[in-house]
Every structure is written in structure tokens, then in C-alpha cells.
Design a protein around this motif. Structure first.
Motif, PDB file in Angstrom:
ATOM      1  N   GLN A  50     -55.072  35.525 -30.279  1.00  0.00           N
ATOM      2  CA  GLN A  50     -54.589  36.587 -29.412  1.00  0.00           C
ATOM      3  C   GLN A  50     -55.396  36.712 -28.117  1.00  0.00           C
ATOM      4  O   GLN A  50     -54.815  36.670 -27.026  1.00  0.00           O
ATOM      5  CB  GLN A  50     -54.582  37.914 -30.187  1.00  0.00           C
ATOM      6  N   PRO A  51     -56.727  36.857 -28.172  1.00  0.00           N
ATOM      7  CA  PRO A  51     -57.466  36.946 -26.899  1.00  0.00           C
ATOM      8  C   PRO A  51     -57.358  35.682 -26.057  1.00  0.00           C
ATOM      9  O   PRO A  51     -57.287  35.754 -24.826  1.00  0.00           O
ATOM     10  CB  PRO A  51     -58.918  37.191 -27.343  1.00  0.00           C
ATOM     11  N   LEU A  52     -57.343  34.508 -26.703  1.00  0.00           N
ATOM     12  CA  LEU A  52     -57.257  33.271 -25.935  1.00  0.00           C
ATOM     13  C   LEU A  52     -55.900  33.140 -25.258  1.00  0.00           C
ATOM     14  O   LEU A  52     -55.807  32.723 -24.101  1.00  0.00           O
ATOM     15  CB  LEU A  52     -57.525  32.070 -26.835  1.00  0.00           C
ATOM     16  N   LEU A  53     -54.857  33.512 -25.966  1.00  0.00           N
ATOM     17  CA  LEU A  53     -53.521  33.477 -25.365  1.00  0.00           C
ATOM     18  C   LEU A  53     -53.453  34.412 -24.161  1.00  0.00           C
ATOM     19  O   LEU A  53     -52.894  34.061 -23.115  1.00  0.00           O
ATOM     20  CB  LEU A  53     -52.483  33.883 -26.404  1.00  0.00           C
ATOM     21  N   PHE A  54     -54.049  35.598 -24.287  1.00  0.00           N
ATOM     22  CA  PHE A  54     -54.085  36.553 -23.173  1.00  0.00           C
ATOM     23  C   PHE A  54     -54.808  35.940 -21.973  1.00  0.00           C
ATOM     24  O   PHE A  54     -54.308  35.992 -20.837  1.00  0.00           O
ATOM     25  CB  PHE A  54     -54.789  37.835 -23.631  1.00  0.00           C
ATOM     26  N   ALA A  55     -55.977  35.349 -22.223  1.00  0.00           N
ATOM     27  CA  ALA A  55     -56.782  34.803 -21.121  1.00  0.00           C
ATOM     28  C   ALA A  55     -56.077  33.632 -20.442  1.00  0.00           C
ATOM     29  O   ALA A  55     -56.050  33.540 -19.207  1.00  0.00           O
ATOM     30  CB  ALA A  55     -58.145  34.357 -21.649  1.00  0.00           C
ATOM     31  N   VAL A  69     -47.402  31.468  -4.410  1.00  0.00           N
ATOM     32  CA  VAL A  69     -46.188  31.947  -5.083  1.00  0.00           C
ATOM     33  C   VAL A  69     -46.360  33.408  -5.472  1.00  0.00           C
ATOM     34  O   VAL A  69     -47.381  33.790  -6.043  1.00  0.00           O
ATOM     35  CB  VAL A  69     -45.914  31.094  -6.342  1.00  0.00           C
ATOM     36  N   ARG A  70     -45.344  34.217  -5.188  1.00  0.00           N
ATOM     37  CA  ARG A  70     -45.371  35.630  -5.562  1.00  0.00           C
ATOM     38  C   ARG A  70     -44.157  35.936  -6.433  1.00  0.00           C
ATOM     39  O   ARG A  70     -43.018  35.734  -6.000  1.00  0.00           O
ATOM     40  CB  ARG A  70     -45.348  36.508  -4.307  1.00  0.00           C
ATOM     41  N   PRO A  71     -44.362  36.422  -7.640  1.00  0.00           N
ATOM     42  CA  PRO A  71     -43.226  36.689  -8.523  1.00  0.00           C
ATOM     43  C   PRO A  71     -42.422  37.896  -8.052  1.00  0.00           C
ATOM     44  O   PRO A  71     -42.975  38.891  -7.584  1.00  0.00           O
ATOM     45  CB  PRO A  71     -43.886  36.971  -9.874  1.00  0.00           C
ATOM     46  N   SER A  72     -41.115  37.799  -8.179  1.00  0.00           N
ATOM     47  CA  SER A  72     -40.262  38.957  -7.891  1.00  0.00           C
ATOM     48  C   SER A  72     -39.840  39.650  -9.171  1.00  0.00           C
ATOM     49  O   SER A  72     -39.243  40.725  -9.129  1.00  0.00           O
ATOM     50  CB  SER A  72     -39.029  38.522  -7.088  1.00  0.00           C
ATOM     51  N   ALA A  73     -40.132  39.046 -10.340  1.00  0.00           N
ATOM     52  CA  ALA A  73     -39.876  39.685 -11.631  1.00  0.00           C
ATOM     53  C   ALA A  73     -40.772  39.037 -12.665  1.00  0.00           C
ATOM     54  O   ALA A  73     -41.215  37.892 -12.495  1.00  0.00           O
ATOM     55  CB  ALA A  73     -38.410  39.544 -12.032  1.00  0.00           C
ATOM     56  N   LEU A  74     -41.060  39.770 -13.727  1.00  0.00           N
ATOM     57  CA  LEU A  74     -41.923  39.277 -14.795  1.00  0.00           C
ATOM     58  C   LEU A  74     -41.252  39.536 -16.142  1.00  0.00           C
ATOM     59  O   LEU A  74     -40.637  40.589 -16.346  1.00  0.00           O
ATOM     60  CB  LEU A  74     -43.280  39.979 -14.756  1.00  0.00           C
ATOM     61  N   LEU A  75     -41.401  38.585 -17.041  1.00  0.00           N
ATOM     62  CA  LEU A  75     -40.852  38.712 -18.390  1.00  0.00           C
ATOM     63  C   LEU A  75     -41.840  38.063 -19.337  1.00  0.00           C
ATOM     64  O   LEU A  75     -42.165  36.886 -19.197  1.00  0.00           O
ATOM     65  CB  LEU A  75     -39.488  38.017 -18.477  1.00  0.00           C
ATOM     66  N   GLY A  76     -42.367  38.817 -20.285  1.00  0.00           N
ATOM     67  CA  GLY A  76     -43.352  38.282 -21.211  1.00  0.00           C
ATOM     68  C   GLY A  76     -42.860  38.311 -22.638  1.00  0.00           C
ATOM     69  O   GLY A  76     -42.150  39.225 -23.047  1.00  0.00           O
ATOM     70  N   HIS A  77     -43.229  37.309 -23.428  1.00  0.00           N
ATOM     71  CA  HIS A  77     -42.869  37.234 -24.834  1.00  0.00           C
ATOM     72  C   HIS A  77     -44.036  37.744 -25.670  1.00  0.00           C
ATOM     73  O   HIS A  77     -45.133  37.189 -25.619  1.00  0.00           O
ATOM     74  CB  HIS A  77     -42.538  35.788 -25.201  1.00  0.00           C
ATOM     75  N   SER A  78     -43.821  38.813 -26.428  1.00  0.00           N
ATOM     76  CA  SER A  78     -44.844  39.372 -27.307  1.00  0.00           C
ATOM     77  C   SER A  78     -46.098  39.728 -26.504  1.00  0.00           C
ATOM     78  O   SER A  78     -46.038  40.527 -25.569  1.00  0.00           O
ATOM     79  CB  SER A  78     -45.143  38.395 -28.440  1.00  0.00           C
ATOM     80  N   LEU A  79     -47.252  39.119 -26.816  1.00  0.00           N
ATOM     81  CA  LEU A  79     -48.484  39.433 -26.090  1.00  0.00           C
ATOM     82  C   LEU A  79     -48.347  39.144 -24.603  1.00  0.00           C
ATOM     83  O   LEU A  79     -49.004  39.781 -23.772  1.00  0.00           O
ATOM     84  CB  LEU A  79     -49.641  38.626 -26.679  1.00  0.00           C
TER      85      LEU A  79
END
Length: 320
Positions: A50-55, A69-79
Motif C-alpha cells: 500500500q505505501p509503495l503503491l502510493f509513492a 503535461v497538466r491533467p484536466s481530469a483524474l481517475l484513480g483505482h482504489s488507493l
């Protein structure tokens, strides 16, 4: 897990250092385990994964920002949604990193659990769930994850086999997104209540409501605490995002699992949207990480995205 990019891309390396430092003493242990030939704990152990995936997710996203590059939207899976929340300005990095580290230790103390990936729809799976097993994620129309205690998942595995449904074990020692983590959810609620939260500055799509995250949800500790027990609705969230506009989706996470899922979407298959993973599909020598990242950068620049003079924003970032 992107180890090949360390000391190769300055943006990645600096952001990774920043994330590990935010985790305090645990961050140094995590860095050592990440680079060790023989880690003390398996990577699937919650205090490592979990912490490694976050980092790594955070460092990959900052690396892409360093490309212009600048994101105009964000989508995350789980963590990945918590990482997206940091990128969107909902939480500070230090606060989110501490929550992740503390939560990972709580998860490690939860009852043992298992997860199964199935090649079936939720409607196909629901009648076969036994012993308290639940649907933990719906990643695509026929890609459903089952989660629960070891006994419940093993009993459900037998039901799936009897029904002729293809399935495989998910490499996890914990039943994420299931009632097995009820106690962890209670600890997480208190942790999120203790840190400041702001409305997202970048549109952030929730994998739990399958809609754009509202200001109220962003500030609600219960919303974030529910992540460990609520099912992930990645496919529905992806559909909500792609219904608003064509997008270029960049997977800012290890492997290419989300890229494979996104390529199943009708908009991607028809060419209205596209997908760019940052890392190779499988682990390998350090050079493979570097080659994949450079290929991704070339693809972005070919689309007119990134570079020192670019003012065109990236359409969307997808993290895990």
C-alpha cells in the motif's frame, strides 16, 4: 514497481524522495525493501504494497507533470484515488502519506482474507457468493472481483468452478473492499477527520460513486474511510468520465492492468479516446521501465501534449 526510473528521471526521483520522506521512518524502511534483492516481507504484505503503491503512483504523476503535461481530469483505482486527491489538492502529501502508512498497519492486523478475479458480470457472480463473500470491484462488464475471508472465498471458488466461470487468485493477503476491514474503516474515519481537506482543484472522478467527486464528498471523512470496505466501480467511473469528452488516458501506475481495461471501452475501441501506459506490462530489467516511460513521452509529444512550450492540457490521468 518503476525501480528502473529511479535516478533516471529527475522528476520521478525527486517526487519519490518527497513521498518517502513524508512517510517518516517508515519511508526509509520502505525504500530499502523496495530496492532489496531479498525483501524482509513479501511485496503483497499490506505494509509494503500500500505505501509503495502510493509513492510510485505519486512519483509517476509528478514525472508526467515535469514533461509539461497538466491533467484536466483524474481517475484513480482504489488507493490510486487517494493519490489523485493529493494531485487535485484535496489533501496535502504529508497528511495523505501518514494516513496510508497508518492504515496499512491496521490492514495488516485485520483477519486474513482473499480476493478472486472472475471473468463474469456481477449478476453472474451474485448468486454464487457464499459465506459472506462480496463483490469487491467491477473493473469491466465481465471482470468482477470477489473478496472476503479465506473460508468464504474458498467456498465461493468452488461455486465458481462448478458454474464453469473462469477465475484466478488476486495477489493479496487482505480482502480489500469487503466487510473484513470493518475495524480498519473505523480507524480510517478518525484519521481522515484529523486532517484538512479541500474541494478538488482538478475534476476528480470517484471509483466509489462513479461520478465526479463533489466538494462535500471531498471534505467528508466517511467518504474516504469507506474506501477500504466499499466496492470499486472502476468501469462505471470510466464510463462517466468518457461520457463528457474524448480523452487521452495516461496510466500512472505499475503495470498496464488499467490500460487493458480502458481499451475495452467503446470510445477507446472506436478511436475517440486513447490510452498511454507509463510502465511495461510486466516486471523486468531496469531498462524496460526506462524504455516504456520514454515511449510514453514520445507518444504524448506526438499528440502535441507536453514539452517546454506546450500549453495544451492532458485530457485525463488514470492511476491505480
Amino acid at each position: 514497481m518503476a525501480a528502473g526510473l529511479c535516478h533516471d528521471d529527475h522528476g520521478f526521483t525527486n517526487a519519490l524522495d518527497e513521498a518517502f520522506e513524508a512517510m517518516g521512518p517508515q519511508g526509509e524502511h520502505l525504500r530499502a525493501e523496495w530496492r532489496a534483492a531479498r525483501p524482509r516481507l513479501p511485496i503483497d504484505h499490506a505494509t509494503r504494497s500500500q505505501p509503495l503503491l502510493f509513492a510510485v503512483d505519486y512519483a509517476l504523476a509528478r514525472m508526467v507533470e515535469g514533461w509539461g503535461v497538466r491533467p484536466s481530469a483524474l481517475l484513480g483505482h482504489s488507493l490510486g484515488e487517494l493519490v489523485a486527491a493529493v494531485l487535485a489538492g484535496v489533501f496535502g502529501l504529508a497528511d495523505a502519506a501518514r494516513v496510508v502508512v497508518n492504515r496499512s498497519h491496521e490492514v495488516a492486523q485485520a483477519p486474513p482474507g482473499r480476493m478472486l478475479a472472475t471473468a463474469a458480470s456481477p449478476a453472474d457472480i451474485a448468486p454464487l457468493l457464499v459465506g459472506g463473500a462480496v463483490i469487491g470491484a467491477v473493473n469491466a462488464p465481465r471482470q468482477t472481483v470477489v473478496a472476503g475471508t479465506v473460508r468464504a472465498v474458498e467456498a465461493t471458488r468452488g461455486m465458481l468452478a462448478g458454474a464453469g466461470i473462469t477465475h484466478r487468485a488476486v495477489p493479496s493477503l487482505t480482502a480489500f473492499h469487503s466487510p473484513v476491514l470493518r475495524r480498519t474503516r473505523a480507524h480510517a474515519a478518525r484519521a481522515f477527520a484529523s486532517i484538512p481537506a479541500s474541494p478538488p482543484r482538478i475534476p476528480l472522478y470517484s471509483c466509489y460513486t462513479a461520478a465526479r467527486l463533489s466538494a462535500g464528498e471531498a471534505r467528508d471523512p466517511a467518504y474516504w474511510a469507506d474506501h477500504v470496505t466499499a466496492p470499486v466501480r472502476f468501469w462505471d467511473a470510466l464510463c462517466a468520465l468518457l461520457s463528457t469528452s474524448p480523452y487521452l488516458l495516461v496510466e500512472a501506475g505499475p503495470g498496464q492492468a488499467l490500460s487493458r481495461l480502458a481499451r475495452l471501452h467503446p470510445d477507446v475501441r472506436a478511436g475517440r479516446s486513447a490510452v498511454v501506459p507509463l510502465l511495461p506490462a510486466r516486471s523486468g530489467p531496469p531498462s524496460r521501465d526506462r524504455e516504456a516511460a520514454r515511449r510514453a513521452r514520445r507518444l504524448l509529444e506526438a499528440e502535441g501534449i507536453g514539452g517546454p512550450t506546450c500549453d495544451r492540457p492532458l485530457s485525463a490521468g488514470v492511476g491505480r
